[in-house]
Write a protein that holds these residues in place. Structure first.
Motif, PDB file in Angstrom:
ATOM      1  N   ILE A   1       0.840  -1.204   0.000  1.00  0.00           N
ATOM      2  CA  ILE A   1       0.000   0.000   0.000  1.00  0.00           C
ATOM      3  C   ILE A   1       0.875   1.254   0.000  1.00  0.00           C
ATOM      4  O   ILE A   1       0.563   2.248  -0.673  1.00  0.00           O
ATOM      5  N   GLU A   2       1.995   1.194   0.709  1.00  0.00           N
ATOM      6  CA  GLU A   2       2.923   2.325   0.736  1.00  0.00           C
ATOM      7  C   GLU A   2       3.514   2.574  -0.659  1.00  0.00           C
ATOM      8  O   GLU A   2       3.670   3.719  -1.090  1.00  0.00           O
ATOM      9  N   VAL A   3       3.828   1.490  -1.377  1.00  0.00           N
ATOM     10  CA  VAL A   3       4.346   1.613  -2.744  1.00  0.00           C
ATOM     11  C   VAL A   3       3.306   2.271  -3.646  1.00  0.00           C
ATOM     12  O   VAL A   3       3.637   3.120  -4.476  1.00  0.00           O
ATOM     13  N   ILE A   4       2.042   1.885  -3.462  1.00  0.00           N
ATOM     14  CA  ILE A   4       0.964   2.485  -4.253  1.00  0.00           C
ATOM     15  C   ILE A   4       0.888   3.986  -3.994  1.00  0.00           C
ATOM     16  O   ILE A   4       0.710   4.781  -4.932  1.00  0.00           O
ATOM     17  N   GLU A   5       1.031   4.396  -2.741  1.00  0.00           N
ATOM     18  CA  GLU A   5       1.003   5.818  -2.417  1.00  0.00           C
ATOM     19  C   GLU A   5       2.142   6.553  -3.118  1.00  0.00           C
ATOM     20  O   GLU A   5       1.979   7.680  -3.579  1.00  0.00           O
ATOM     21  N   GLN A   6       3.309   5.908  -3.209  1.00  0.00           N
ATOM     22  CA  GLN A   6       4.437   6.524  -3.903  1.00  0.00           C
ATOM     23  C   GLN A   6       4.139   6.651  -5.401  1.00  0.00           C
ATOM     24  O   GLN A   6       4.455   7.666  -6.027  1.00  0.00           O
ATOM     25  N   GLU A   7       3.505   5.624  -5.965  1.00  0.00           N
ATOM     26  CA  GLU A   7       3.151   5.660  -7.379  1.00  0.00           C
ATOM     27  C   GLU A   7       2.101   6.746  -7.652  1.00  0.00           C
ATOM     28  O   GLU A   7       2.118   7.384  -8.711  1.00  0.00           O
ATOM     29  N   ILE A   8       1.231   6.940  -6.687  1.00  0.00           N
ATOM     30  CA  ILE A   8       0.213   7.987  -6.832  1.00  0.00           C
ATOM     31  C   ILE A   8       0.867   9.361  -6.903  1.00  0.00           C
ATOM     32  O   ILE A   8       0.454  10.226  -7.685  1.00  0.00           O
ATOM     33  N   ASN A   9       1.903   9.568  -6.122  1.00  0.00           N
ATOM     34  CA  ASN A   9       2.640  10.836  -6.193  1.00  0.00           C
ATOM     35  C   ASN A   9       3.231  11.044  -7.588  1.00  0.00           C
ATOM     36  O   ASN A   9       3.251  12.165  -8.104  1.00  0.00           O
ATOM     37  N   GLN A  10       3.690   9.945  -8.203  1.00  0.00           N
ATOM     38  CA  GLN A  10       4.246  10.032  -9.555  1.00  0.00           C
ATOM     39  C   GLN A  10       3.165  10.372 -10.578  1.00  0.00           C
ATOM     40  O   GLN A  10       3.397  11.135 -11.526  1.00  0.00           O
ATOM     41  N   ILE A  11       1.961   9.792 -10.381  1.00  0.00           N
ATOM     42  CA  ILE A  11       0.845  10.096 -11.289  1.00  0.00           C
ATOM     43  C   ILE A  11       0.520  11.588 -11.244  1.00  0.00           C
ATOM     44  O   ILE A  11       0.286  12.217 -12.277  1.00  0.00           O
ATOM     45  N   MET A  12       0.522  12.144 -10.046  1.00  0.00           N
ATOM     46  CA  MET A  12       0.202  13.560  -9.893  1.00  0.00           C
ATOM     47  C   MET A  12       1.226  14.435 -10.618  1.00  0.00           C
ATOM     48  O   MET A  12       0.910  15.535 -11.069  1.00  0.00           O
ATOM     49  N   GLN A  13       2.464  13.937 -10.732  1.00  0.00           N
ATOM     50  CA  GLN A  13       3.520  14.704 -11.389  1.00  0.00           C
ATOM     51  C   GLN A  13       3.514  14.504 -12.908  1.00  0.00           C
ATOM     52  O   GLN A  13       3.629  15.460 -13.671  1.00  0.00           O
ATOM     53  N   THR A  14       3.368  13.244 -13.349  1.00  0.00           N
ATOM     54  CA  THR A  14       3.483  12.946 -14.778  1.00  0.00           C
ATOM     55  C   THR A  14       2.144  12.980 -15.506  1.00  0.00           C
ATOM     56  O   THR A  14       2.097  13.219 -16.708  1.00  0.00           O
ATOM     57  N   GLY A  15       1.048  12.678 -14.791  1.00  0.00           N
ATOM     58  CA  GLY A  15      -0.273  12.655 -15.419  1.00  0.00           C
ATOM     59  C   GLY A  15      -0.641  11.315 -16.023  1.00  0.00           C
ATOM     60  O   GLY A  15      -1.678  11.193 -16.679  1.00  0.00           O
ATOM     61  N   TYR A  16       0.195  10.284 -15.807  1.00  0.00           N
ATOM     62  CA  TYR A  16      -0.125   8.945 -16.307  1.00  0.00           C
ATOM     63  C   TYR A  16       0.484   7.886 -15.391  1.00  0.00           C
ATOM     64  O   TYR A  16       1.335   8.200 -14.541  1.00  0.00           O
ATOM     65  N   HIS A  17       0.053   6.644 -15.563  1.00  0.00           N
ATOM     66  CA  HIS A  17       0.609   5.538 -14.780  1.00  0.00           C
ATOM     67  C   HIS A  17       0.943   4.370 -15.698  1.00  0.00           C
ATOM     68  O   HIS A  17       0.206   4.075 -16.639  1.00  0.00           O
ATOM     69  N   ILE A  18       2.071   3.728 -15.411  1.00  0.00           N
ATOM     70  CA  ILE A  18       2.532   2.588 -16.204  1.00  0.00           C
ATOM     71  C   ILE A  18       2.538   1.335 -15.338  1.00  0.00           C
ATOM     72  O   ILE A  18       3.039   1.347 -14.208  1.00  0.00           O
ATOM     73  N   SER A  19       1.962   0.266 -15.854  1.00  0.00           N
ATOM     74  CA  SER A  19       2.123  -1.054 -15.241  1.00  0.00           C
ATOM     75  C   SER A  19       2.813  -1.943 -16.263  1.00  0.00           C
ATOM     76  O   SER A  19       2.538  -1.843 -17.468  1.00  0.00           O
ATOM     77  N   ASN A  20       3.720  -2.778 -15.794  1.00  0.00           N
ATOM     78  CA  ASN A  20       4.507  -3.591 -16.719  1.00  0.00           C
ATOM     79  C   ASN A  20       4.583  -5.033 -16.203  1.00  0.00           C
ATOM     80  O   ASN A  20       5.625  -5.514 -15.803  1.00  0.00           O
ATOM     81  N   GLY A  21       3.413  -5.687 -16.211  1.00  0.00           N
ATOM     82  CA  GLY A  21       3.351  -7.067 -15.760  1.00  0.00           C
ATOM     83  C   GLY A  21       3.063  -7.233 -14.284  1.00  0.00           C
ATOM     84  O   GLY A  21       2.932  -8.357 -13.801  1.00  0.00           O
ATOM     85  N   GLU A  22       2.914  -6.110 -13.527  1.00  0.00           N
ATOM     86  CA  GLU A  22       2.678  -6.219 -12.087  1.00  0.00           C
ATOM     87  C   GLU A  22       1.269  -6.723 -11.771  1.00  0.00           C
ATOM     88  O   GLU A  22       1.063  -7.434 -10.788  1.00  0.00           O
ATOM     89  N   TYR A  23       0.291  -6.324 -12.575  1.00  0.00           N
ATOM     90  CA  TYR A  23      -1.095  -6.698 -12.310  1.00  0.00           C
ATOM     91  C   TYR A  23      -1.508  -7.951 -13.080  1.00  0.00           C
ATOM     92  O   TYR A  23      -2.148  -8.835 -12.524  1.00  0.00           O
ATOM     93  N   VAL A  24      -1.174  -7.989 -14.353  1.00  0.00           N
ATOM     94  CA  VAL A  24      -1.439  -9.175 -15.167  1.00  0.00           C
ATOM     95  C   VAL A  24      -0.129  -9.563 -15.851  1.00  0.00           C
ATOM     96  O   VAL A  24       0.418  -8.778 -16.633  1.00  0.00           O
ATOM     97  N   LYS A  25       0.360 -10.731 -15.542  1.00  0.00           N
ATOM     98  CA  LYS A  25       1.640 -11.168 -16.088  1.00  0.00           C
ATOM     99  C   LYS A  25       1.588 -11.180 -17.613  1.00  0.00           C
ATOM    100  O   LYS A  25       0.665 -11.706 -18.216  1.00  0.00           O
ATOM    101  N   GLY A  26       2.608 -10.571 -18.217  1.00  0.00           N
ATOM    102  CA  GLY A  26       2.693 -10.550 -19.673  1.00  0.00           C
ATOM    103  C   GLY A  26       2.029  -9.368 -20.331  1.00  0.00           C
ATOM    104  O   GLY A  26       2.156  -9.186 -21.546  1.00  0.00           O
ATOM    105  N   LEU A  27       1.326  -8.527 -19.559  1.00  0.00           N
ATOM    106  CA  LEU A  27       0.650  -7.357 -20.138  1.00  0.00           C
ATOM    107  C   LEU A  27       1.191  -6.065 -19.537  1.00  0.00           C
ATOM    108  O   LEU A  27       1.435  -5.979 -18.329  1.00  0.00           O
ATOM    109  N   CYS A  28       1.365  -5.063 -20.382  1.00  0.00           N
ATOM    110  CA  CYS A  28       1.708  -3.735 -19.900  1.00  0.00           C
ATOM    111  C   CYS A  28       0.568  -2.782 -20.239  1.00  0.00           C
ATOM    112  O   CYS A  28      -0.174  -3.001 -21.205  1.00  0.00           O
ATOM    113  N   GLY A  29       0.420  -1.759 -19.427  1.00  0.00           N
ATOM    114  CA  GLY A  29      -0.648  -0.794 -19.652  1.00  0.00           C
ATOM    115  C   GLY A  29      -0.209   0.597 -19.247  1.00  0.00           C
ATOM    116  O   GLY A  29       0.540   0.757 -18.278  1.00  0.00           O
ATOM    117  N   ILE A  30      -0.645   1.590 -20.003  1.00  0.00           N
ATOM    118  CA  ILE A  30      -0.371   2.986 -19.668  1.00  0.00           C
ATOM    119  C   ILE A  30      -1.707   3.711 -19.655  1.00  0.00           C
ATOM    120  O   ILE A  30      -2.440   3.686 -20.646  1.00  0.00           O
TER     121      ILE A  30
END
Length: 260
Positions: free
Chosen positions: A181-210
């Motif tokens: 949950i702490e890692v998610i909070e850190q990622e949320i801070n990045q979203i606020m700065q960049t305006g997007y979020h990247i996942s690279n196999g963390e949620y569904v193995k083999g799939l990336c999403g932006i």
């Protein structure tokens, strides 16, 4: 006094209507697309008698269909009519589709529009799939608001205490511990700065999403757009340039739907 009345009105619920809607959502899932009364009742913790009465009412208006030979229920034909009418009336979908087409054309990735459904759920409401070796998705597929890059876009702009409760309560793809949950909070801070979020196999193995959020009113996020591909198709460094692209499209959409 007036505010109190409005608050009470919003809290008022009709169990039969809510149960009917839950039945329709259940039948929309592949696993339950053809189900018996008992299977539906068990899945939704309803009494078989209550479930049967609701199903009969829905069958009478062609919202569900009874398969006599299988003794099972499935979604009915009139939902097709309602779906087409909904698409005609929801102007924002017609506005967003060309942006999804543009993203798919420029990235070679499948593009989706995700809408918030209630407080804790998300659903794909539109898609433009990539040709050849693109990822295939289903419109109507439901997710927890705590899942995927599109979910992160909603969490980022949510009240922090509400977000913390959701992360602790929701059973998404996996149980989250305090460190995660702490890692998610850190990622949320990045979203606020960049305006997007990247996942690279963390949620569904083999799939990336932006994904990037769409703002309908100030800081209110009711939708997000995302592009999806197989992780083997892109280098991780490439995903950030795609992130900039999807943010620009999301900003254009946000500007357009503000005037609706």
């Amino acid at each position: 006094m007036e505010k109190q009345k409005n608050k009470e009105k919003r809290k008022y619920s009709v169990p039969a209507v809510e149960n009917a809607f839950e039945i329709l959502k259940l039948l929309s899932r592949n696993r339950f697309r053809e189900s018996t009364v008992t299977e539906i009742a068990n899945a939704l913790s309803l009494s078989p008698a209550t479930c049967f009465r609701i199903l009969q009412s829905l069958e009478g208006i062609s919202i569900v269909r009874y398969l006599e030979d299988k003794k099972r229920y499935t979604l009915g034909p009139y939902l097709v009519v309602l779906g087409e009418r909904a698409k005609e009336h929801l102007d924002y979908i017609n506005i967003i589709i060309p942006h999804l087409e543009n993203l798919t054309r420029r990235t070679g990735m499948t593009s989706i529009l995700v809408n918030k459904i209630g407080e804790k759920k998300l659903a794909i409401v539109a898609k433009v799939e990539a040709n050849d070796f693109g990822v295939s998705v289903s419109v109507g597929r439901h997710f927890s608001i705590t899942e995927g890059s599109f979910g992160m876009c909603f969490l980022a702009y949510m009240d922090k205490s509400k977000r913390e409760n959701l992360l602790k309560e929701e059973q998404a793809l996996k149980n989250l511990n305090g460190e995660e949950i702490e890692v998610i909070e850190q990622e949320i801070n990045q979203i606020m700065q960049t305006g997007y979020h990247i996942s690279n196999g963390e949620y569904v193995k083999g799939l990336c999403g932006i994904a990037a959020p769409i703002f309908s009113n100030g800081e209110k996020v009711e939708m997000s757009i995302e592009v999806i591909a197989f992780t083997s198709q892109y280098e991780k460094e490439e995903l950030h340039s795609i992130g900039d692209l999807i943010k620009k499209e999301a900003d254009k959409i946000s500007d357009k739907i503000k005037i609706l």
